[in-house]
Scaffold this active site. Structure first.
Site, PDB file in Angstrom:
ATOM      1  N   ARG A  15      45.272   5.114  95.202  1.00 54.63           N
ATOM      2  CA  ARG A  15      46.055   5.305  96.434  1.00 54.63           C
ATOM      3  C   ARG A  15      46.475   3.989  97.083  1.00 54.63           C
ATOM      4  NH1 ARG A  15      45.913  10.588  96.873  1.00 54.63           N
ATOM      5  NH2 ARG A  15      43.959  11.653  96.372  1.00 54.63           N
ATOM      6  N   LYS A  37      60.852  -1.688  98.295  1.00 52.51           N
ATOM      7  CA  LYS A  37      61.202  -0.544  97.435  1.00 52.51           C
ATOM      8  C   LYS A  37      60.717  -0.852  96.031  1.00 52.51           C
ATOM      9  CE  LYS A  37      65.410   1.740  99.089  1.00 52.51           C
ATOM     10  NZ  LYS A  37      66.792   2.048  98.678  1.00 52.51           N
ATOM     11  N   GLU A  79      74.287  -9.159  93.484  1.00 54.58           N
ATOM     12  CA  GLU A  79      73.564  -8.761  94.707  1.00 54.58           C
ATOM     13  C   GLU A  79      73.756  -9.813  95.802  1.00 54.58           C
ATOM     14  OE1 GLU A  79      72.423  -5.752  94.826  1.00 54.58           O
ATOM     15  OE2 GLU A  79      71.085  -5.240  93.156  1.00 54.58           O
ATOM     16  N   LYS A 121      69.092  -9.600 103.604  1.00 55.68           N
ATOM     17  CA  LYS A 121      68.277  -8.456 103.203  1.00 55.68           C
ATOM     18  C   LYS A 121      67.116  -8.244 104.185  1.00 55.68           C
ATOM     19  CE  LYS A 121      66.076  -5.732  99.872  1.00 55.68           C
ATOM     20  NZ  LYS A 121      65.927  -5.336  98.501  1.00 55.68           N
ATOM     21  N   GLU A 131      64.512   3.173 105.225  1.00 54.94           N
ATOM     22  CA  GLU A 131      65.860   3.683 104.991  1.00 54.94           C
ATOM     23  C   GLU A 131      66.114   5.035 105.647  1.00 54.94           C
ATOM     24  OE1 GLU A 131      67.496   2.834 101.073  1.00 54.94           O
ATOM     25  OE2 GLU A 131      68.966   4.415 101.334  1.00 54.94           O
ATOM     26  N   ARG A 135      69.508   0.832 106.778  1.00 60.16           N
ATOM     27  CA  ARG A 135      69.205   0.152 105.518  1.00 60.16           C
ATOM     28  C   ARG A 135      70.155   0.575 104.404  1.00 60.16           C
ATOM     29  NH1 ARG A 135      63.386  -1.244 102.642  1.00 60.16           N
ATOM     30  NH2 ARG A 135      64.286  -1.970 100.692  1.00 60.16           N
ATOM     31  N   ASN A 139      73.022  -0.297  99.986  1.00 62.06           N
ATOM     32  CA  ASN A 139      73.483   0.468  98.816  1.00 62.06           C
ATOM     33  C   ASN A 139      74.944   0.201  98.481  1.00 62.06           C
ATOM     34  OD1 ASN A 139      70.966   1.615  98.575  1.00 62.06           O
ATOM     35  ND2 ASN A 139      71.485   3.376  99.859  1.00 62.06           N
ATOM     36  N   HIS A 142      76.399   0.507  95.034  1.00 68.70           N
ATOM     37  CA  HIS A 142      75.395   1.198  94.225  1.00 68.70           C
ATOM     38  C   HIS A 142      75.686   2.670  93.988  1.00 68.70           C
ATOM     39  CE1 HIS A 142      73.297  -2.534  94.857  1.00 68.70           C
ATOM     40  NE2 HIS A 142      72.259  -2.137  94.138  1.00 68.70           N
ATOM     41  N   HIS A 146      75.090   2.645  90.309  1.00 69.75           N
ATOM     42  CA  HIS A 146      73.965   3.363  89.689  1.00 69.75           C
ATOM     43  C   HIS A 146      74.455   4.380  88.661  1.00 69.75           C
ATOM     44  CE1 HIS A 146      70.525   2.624  92.835  1.00 69.75           C
ATOM     45  NE2 HIS A 146      70.666   1.631  91.979  1.00 69.75           N
ATOM     46  N   HIS A 158      71.906  -4.339  85.710  1.00 69.87           N
ATOM     47  CA  HIS A 158      72.021  -3.770  87.056  1.00 69.87           C
ATOM     48  C   HIS A 158      73.133  -4.478  87.845  1.00 69.87           C
ATOM     49  CE1 HIS A 158      70.889  -1.801  90.762  1.00 69.87           C
ATOM     50  NE2 HIS A 158      70.809  -2.985  91.354  1.00 69.87           N
TER      51      HIS A 158
HETATM   52  N1  LIG Z   1      63.347  -2.759  94.264  1.00 72.04           N
HETATM   53  C1  LIG Z   1      64.503  -3.183  94.717  1.00 72.04           C
HETATM   54  O1  LIG Z   1      64.724  -3.282  95.928  1.00 72.04           O
HETATM   55  C2  LIG Z   1      65.574  -3.539  93.736  1.00 72.04           C
HETATM   56  C3  LIG Z   1      66.705  -4.225  94.185  1.00 72.04           C
HETATM   57  C4  LIG Z   1      67.656  -4.594  93.240  1.00 72.04           C
HETATM   58  C5  LIG Z   1      67.478  -4.286  91.906  1.00 72.04           C
HETATM   59  N2  LIG Z   1      66.375  -3.609  91.513  1.00 72.04           N
HETATM   60  C6  LIG Z   1      66.143  -3.279  90.109  1.00 72.04           C
HETATM   61  O2  LIG Z   1      65.964  -4.469  89.392  1.00 72.04           O
HETATM   62  C7  LIG Z   1      66.220  -4.205  88.021  1.00 72.04           C
HETATM   63  C8  LIG Z   1      66.916  -5.393  87.387  1.00 72.04           C
HETATM   64  O3  LIG Z   1      66.101  -6.508  87.484  1.00 72.04           O
HETATM   65  P1  LIG Z   1      66.444  -7.875  86.731  1.00 72.04           P
HETATM   66  O4  LIG Z   1      67.880  -8.153  86.835  1.00 72.04           O
HETATM   67  O5  LIG Z   1      65.466  -8.866  87.243  1.00 72.04           O
HETATM   68  O6  LIG Z   1      66.208  -7.527  85.214  1.00 72.04           O
HETATM   69  P2  LIG Z   1      64.971  -7.643  84.199  1.00 72.04           P
HETATM   70  O7  LIG Z   1      63.674  -7.590  84.929  1.00 72.04           O
HETATM   71  O8  LIG Z   1      65.250  -6.667  83.132  1.00 72.04           O
HETATM   72  O9  LIG Z   1      65.133  -9.127  83.619  1.00 72.04           O
HETATM   73  C9  LIG Z   1      66.267  -9.463  82.869  1.00 72.04           C
HETATM   74  C10 LIG Z   1      65.880 -10.197  81.589  1.00 72.04           C
HETATM   75  O10 LIG Z   1      65.462 -11.526  81.901  1.00 72.04           O
HETATM   76  C11 LIG Z   1      64.232 -11.833  81.242  1.00 72.04           C
HETATM   77  N3  LIG Z   1      63.601 -12.846  82.095  1.00 72.04           N
HETATM   78  C12 LIG Z   1      62.983 -12.655  83.286  1.00 72.04           C
HETATM   79  N4  LIG Z   1      62.663 -13.835  83.845  1.00 72.04           N
HETATM   80  C13 LIG Z   1      63.058 -14.811  82.984  1.00 72.04           C
HETATM   81  C14 LIG Z   1      63.009 -16.232  83.010  1.00 72.04           C
HETATM   82  N5  LIG Z   1      62.539 -16.903  84.069  1.00 72.04           N
HETATM   83  N6  LIG Z   1      63.492 -16.904  81.939  1.00 72.04           N
HETATM   84  C15 LIG Z   1      64.028 -16.237  80.881  1.00 72.04           C
HETATM   85  N7  LIG Z   1      64.125 -14.900  80.805  1.00 72.04           N
HETATM   86  C16 LIG Z   1      63.644 -14.189  81.858  1.00 72.04           C
HETATM   87  C17 LIG Z   1      63.550 -10.500  81.139  1.00 72.04           C
HETATM   88  O11 LIG Z   1      62.596 -10.489  80.108  1.00 72.04           O
HETATM   89  C18 LIG Z   1      64.726  -9.564  80.831  1.00 72.04           C
HETATM   90  O12 LIG Z   1      65.048  -9.578  79.465  1.00 72.04           O
HETATM   91  C19 LIG Z   1      67.060  -2.929  87.975  1.00 72.04           C
HETATM   92  O13 LIG Z   1      66.308  -1.898  87.401  1.00 72.04           O
HETATM   93  C20 LIG Z   1      67.323  -2.631  89.443  1.00 72.04           C
HETATM   94  O14 LIG Z   1      67.399  -1.266  89.710  1.00 72.04           O
HETATM   95  C21 LIG Z   1      65.416  -3.248  92.405  1.00 72.04           C
HETATM   96 ZN   LIG Z   2      70.796  -3.385  93.393  1.00 70.99          ZN
END
Ligand SMILES: NC(=O)c1ccc[n+]([C@@H]2O[C@H](COP(=O)([O-])OP(=O)(O)OC[C@H]3O[C@@H](n4cnc5c(N)ncnc54)[C@H](O)[C@@H]3O)[C@@H](O)[C@H]2O)c1
Ligand SMILES: [Zn+2]
Length: 256
Positions: A15, A37, A79, A121, A131, A135, A139, A142, A146, A158
């Site tokens: 939890r 999130k 972003e 942000k 949200e 907030r 989006n 998105h 999405h 993304h």
């Molecule tokens: N929680 C939130 O508020 C929020 C906000 C925006 C996006 N997201 C989510 O984030 C996700 C995308 O995240 P992302 O763009 O970080 O992608 P990711 O985590 O898939 O990373 C992208 C690639 O980079 C590689 N990588 C990571 N760090 C590295 C580094 N320092 N050097 C070399 N390679 C590296 C990873 O292994 C991967 O292949 C989506 O699923 C999206 O929905 C969440």
């Molecule tokens: Zn996003």
């Protein structure tokens, strides 16, 4: 993705237990690691399993960006541009002036951009952490983004999907008369100049709209769109006519 998954695990294991975010991508630094999130995608849609779980702290070492591929830096830019459209007109202008300087992200100037993007942000999240209301401006890009990301089988990054979403939604805002005709061109030009996609993949329009509606229905609400009014202002709008969106999607590359 790792941060979202770890946050979900930390929020549900026994939890809930404390956790710290250590983002290693630009996207995670400018956006995902901050705000609480967390969640994972399922084949049926984005973030279908998730919770709000604030990290104890977020630790960023921008030196890790040295090894991050350019395509991933660009994805994070989407972003950043989104945050600039929401509330940082000056940053938007600076990004327009420096479009070929992706490498800046790996140095001091990138740090300054990172801080400004995060400030947008943080301000939004502080006002409405769960949200309930405002907030939702985060989006922006998105609703369509999405849908496209899911339909690509998550082969679109993304940020790439959000980039197309920003371009489409800016066009929608203009067609609705909420934004001037120049706004979508300005947003699209900036995304394109930074090497981000702005054309819609040739998916069927009706399928894109269905995926977009599903993405929102999970919250039990009507479709709510975050639409840009001008650089620095985004408004939440309900009841956007879907024929108008379909028209824009087709004009931007979607199939019939
Ligand atoms: N929680 C939130 O508020 C929020 C906000 C925006 C996006 N997201 C989510 O984030 C996700 C995308 O995240 P992302 O763009 O970080 O992608 P990711 O985590 O898939 O990373 C992208 C690639 O980079 C590689 N990588 C990571 N760090 C590295 C580094 N320092 N050097 C070399 N390679 C590296 C990873 O292994 C991967 O292949 C989506 O699923 C999206 O929905 C969440
Ligand atoms: Zn996003």
């Amino acid at each position: 993705v790792t941060g979202d998954l770890a946050g979900l695990a930390a929020g549900t294991y026994m939890r809930g237990m404390p956790f710290v975010q250590v983002p290693t991508t630009l996207l995670a630094m400018v956006d995902a690691s901050v705000g609480g999130k967390t969640g994972v995608d399922l084949p049926q849609g984005k973030n279908l399993m998730g919770i709000f779980k604030q990290p104890l702290s977020v630790i960023m070492d921008t030196q890790v960006l040295d090894t991050l591929p350019d395509a991933e830096l660009r994805s994070g830019m989407a972003e950043t541009i989104k945050h600039a459209v929401i509330a940082e007109e000056k940053l938007f202008g600076e990004l327009e002036q420096n479009t070929k300087k992706l490498f800046w992200w790996r140095g001091q100037r990138g740090h300054a951009w990172l801080v400004r993007s995060l400030k947008v942000k943080i301000a939004v999240v502080k006002e409405d952490p769960f949200e309930q209301d405002t907030r939702a401006v985060l989006n922006l890009g998105h609703t369509i983004g999405h849908a496209l990301e899911k339909m690509s089988g998550y082969t679109l990054r993304h940020g790439e999907a959000v980039s197309i979403g920003l371009a489409v939604e800016a066009q929608v805002a203009s067609r609705l008369g909420l934004a001037g005709a120049a706004l979508p061109h300005r947003i699209e030009a900036l995304l394109d100049a930074w090497g981000l996609p702005v054309r819609c993949p040739p998916y069927r329009t009706s399928s894109i709209l269905k995926a977009a509606a599903f993405d929102k229905k999970k919250r039990g609400s009507r479709m709510r769109w975050a639409l840009p009014i001008r650089i620095g202002e985004v408004r939440i709008v309900e009841d956007v006519p879907l024929e108008l969106v379909a028209n824009v999607l087709q004009q931007m590359g979607a199939g019939e």
